[in-house]
Scaffold this active site. Structure first.
Site, PDB file in Angstrom:
ATOM      1  N   VAL A 185     -75.966  50.462 -35.799  1.00 36.62           N
ATOM      2  CA  VAL A 185     -74.816  49.580 -35.968  1.00 36.62           C
ATOM      3  C   VAL A 185     -74.276  49.867 -37.374  1.00 36.62           C
ATOM      4  CG1 VAL A 185     -74.121  47.147 -36.217  1.00 36.62           C
ATOM      5  CG2 VAL A 185     -75.807  47.776 -34.477  1.00 36.62           C
ATOM      6  N   VAL A 242     -80.277  28.821 -37.100  1.00 38.40           N
ATOM      7  CA  VAL A 242     -80.799  29.342 -38.370  1.00 38.40           C
ATOM      8  C   VAL A 242     -80.752  30.865 -38.281  1.00 38.40           C
ATOM      9  CG1 VAL A 242     -82.835  29.518 -39.867  1.00 38.40           C
ATOM     10  CG2 VAL A 242     -82.310  27.352 -38.708  1.00 38.40           C
ATOM     11  N   ASP A 276     -86.281  34.681 -50.625  1.00 48.22           N
ATOM     12  CA  ASP A 276     -86.732  36.078 -50.591  1.00 48.22           C
ATOM     13  C   ASP A 276     -87.818  36.171 -49.531  1.00 48.22           C
ATOM     14  OD1 ASP A 276     -87.808  38.558 -50.863  1.00 48.22           O
ATOM     15  OD2 ASP A 276     -88.001  38.478 -53.045  1.00 48.22           O
ATOM     16  N   ASN A 332     -78.954  36.776 -51.659  1.00 46.11           N
ATOM     17  CA  ASN A 332     -77.695  36.771 -52.412  1.00 46.11           C
ATOM     18  C   ASN A 332     -76.958  35.431 -52.267  1.00 46.11           C
ATOM     19  OD1 ASN A 332     -75.037  37.125 -53.282  1.00 46.11           O
ATOM     20  ND2 ASN A 332     -75.064  39.306 -52.747  1.00 46.11           N
ATOM     21  N   SER A 387     -73.585  49.388 -40.901  1.00 44.42           N
ATOM     22  CA  SER A 387     -74.108  48.413 -41.885  1.00 44.42           C
ATOM     23  C   SER A 387     -74.636  49.153 -43.109  1.00 44.42           C
ATOM     24  CB  SER A 387     -75.239  47.563 -41.283  1.00 44.42           C
ATOM     25  OG  SER A 387     -76.461  48.267 -41.335  1.00 44.42           O
ATOM     26  N   LYS A 417     -91.225  47.076 -35.945  1.00 42.03           N
ATOM     27  CA  LYS A 417     -90.342  46.665 -34.856  1.00 42.03           C
ATOM     28  C   LYS A 417     -91.104  46.631 -33.532  1.00 42.03           C
ATOM     29  CE  LYS A 417     -86.704  45.963 -37.318  1.00 42.03           C
ATOM     30  NZ  LYS A 417     -86.132  44.625 -37.478  1.00 42.03           N
ATOM     31  N   TYR A 466     -91.783  51.213 -40.600  1.00 38.04           N
ATOM     32  CA  TYR A 466     -90.634  50.444 -40.081  1.00 38.04           C
ATOM     33  C   TYR A 466     -90.698  50.379 -38.549  1.00 38.04           C
ATOM     34  CZ  TYR A 466     -85.820  49.246 -38.796  1.00 38.04           C
ATOM     35  OH  TYR A 466     -84.710  48.652 -38.235  1.00 38.04           O
TER      36      TYR A 466
END
Ligand SMILES: NC(=O)c1ccc[n+]([C@@H]2O[C@H](COP(=O)([O-])OP(=O)(O)OC[C@H]3O[C@@H](n4cnc5c(N)ncnc54)[C@H](OP(=O)(O)O)[C@@H]3O)[C@@H](O)[C@H]2O)c1
Length: 346
Positions: free
Chosen positions: A255, A69, A127, A98, A257, A226, A222
């Site tokens: 990375v 998953v 969501d 999306n 993105s 983490k 943020y």
């Protein structure tokens, strides 16, 4: 003999060695010991990062009909986890908002064949910022009965651009907490009991240097989310260690993105493909997080591993914090200038 001669290093060391031989030997032994320790630890990091293979994914059901998953799978790192896990022999549930992107990914995964068997895939639109109980019940029901061998808790969001906490939009901060913390707990709670029952499972989560390796002024919520993730999985890892379930926070510098807003790869910024390849090849190995007091954290991508380890070993945390703070000030300045330009064009 002048003062310069008396203080000259060669004379001082000569006097130390001849007049205090025991003291000098102890000093030399301590120096040799810490140098030896440093070399041994660094050799461990190099060995794990560049040479040793991680645990085989067969341990978690690869090629045996088990499912993976992946949250936040419609693009970026999550999409790549889904594809690479399929190529390693997992059926995959992909989840994000999306639907069109998820359906396209499902088609791509269903064309993957491993050992003569086509992989299965399911799109599970969700969501992850929601606290709506009905949506979470729906998410849980969709996973019921699946033999889930791997969970990749990858979904995450950051700030649109760096800001002091007092200036950060409250709605954005709420979203970060809901997605990066609350959804992570919910998804883990849904998937973990089955893994424990089957005594087989791997939980990977997408960590970040922000919070796990460095202090991140202007990304405080943020980075803290983490740090939460690393702390949560460190404790959970110990709880489930004897129950056949492995847990790993995969620590990440930049990375390529949408989130990082970096479009071109470099030695320090891999593509999602390069990055995920390293993450899946190094399961169970801390690599750059080796012996740095962060249990169940791994920094697998080679350049991230070396950077992470040196940041921890060399110390100078306040200098690093200053560098990060300046970088974030600069990103904010440029982001605000871009917004101004766009506003003028309208
Ligand atoms: N890229 C980096 O440099 C970097 C560095 C350190 C850590 N990370 C971590 O790596 C993870 C993946 O980052 P990324 O760079 O691959 O990001 P990304 O390209 O922006 O992809 C984020 C994924 O999360 C999904 N998502 C976002 N909000 C969602 C929501 N409310 N509900 C459901 N899905 C949602 C997005 O899909 P939808 O829009 O379709 O929902 C997308 O699939 C994150 O946890 C991030 O913190 C990334």
């Amino acid at each position: 003999m002048g003062l310069a001669d008396i203080l000259s290093p060669s004379l001082v060391s000569h006097t130390l060695v001849t007049d205090y031989p025991v003291f000098t030997s102890v000093l030399l032994a301590l120096g040799a010991l810490s140098l030896g320790q440093f070399i041994a630890k660094f050799a461990g990091v190099v060995l794990q990062t560049f040479i040793l293979p991680g645990k085989s994914l067969k341990k978690y059901g690869a090629g045996k009909g088990a499912w993976a998953v992946v949250t936040g799978a419609s693009e970026g790192i999550g999409r790549e986890y889904a594809l690479q896990l399929a190529k390693k022999g997992f059926n995959v549930v992909v989840s994000a908002r999306n639907k069109a992107a998820l359906n396209a990914l499902v088609n791509e995964i269903e064309s993957v064949e491993v050992a003569g068997k086509k992989m299965q895939a399911r799109a599970l639109p969700m969501d992850f910022s929601t606290s709506d109980a009905a949506q979470w019940t729906g998410f849980q029901s969709a996973l019921e009965g699946l033999d889930i061998g791997v969970l990749v808790n990858n979904v995450g969001r950051s700030h649109s651009f760096p800001a002091d906490f007092v200036d950060a939009p409250e709605a954005e901060v709420d979203q970060i907490i809901a997605i990066n913390i609350n959804s992570l707990l919910k998804v883990t709670r849904i998937v973990l009991p089955g893994m424990i029952e089957r005594r087989r499972g791997l939980i990977l989560s997408s960590g970040s240097f922000a919070g796990i390796s460095v202090v991140s002024p202007m990304l405080a919520p943020y980075a803290a989310s983490k740090q939460f993730l690393a702390s949560f999985y460190a404790a959970l890892g110990a709880e489930v260690a004897g129950k056949g379930v492995d847990v790993q926070t995969v620590n990440t510098h930049f990375v390529v993105s949408n989130m990082s807003k970096i479009r071109r790869s470099s030695a320090l910024v891999p593509t999602p493909k390069q990055y995920v390849r390293a993450a899946l090849a190094k399961v169970g190995l801390p690599c750059g997080a080796l012996d740095t007091g962060r249990p169940y954290v791994s920094t697998p991508y080679w350049s991230h591993a070396l950077l992470d380890w040196f940041i921890h070993v060399i110390g100078l945390k306040s200098v690093v914090t200053g560098v990060v703070h300046n970088m974030h000030r600069d990103i904010r300045r440029r982001a605000l200038r871009k917004l101004e330009r766009e506003a003028k064009q309208q």
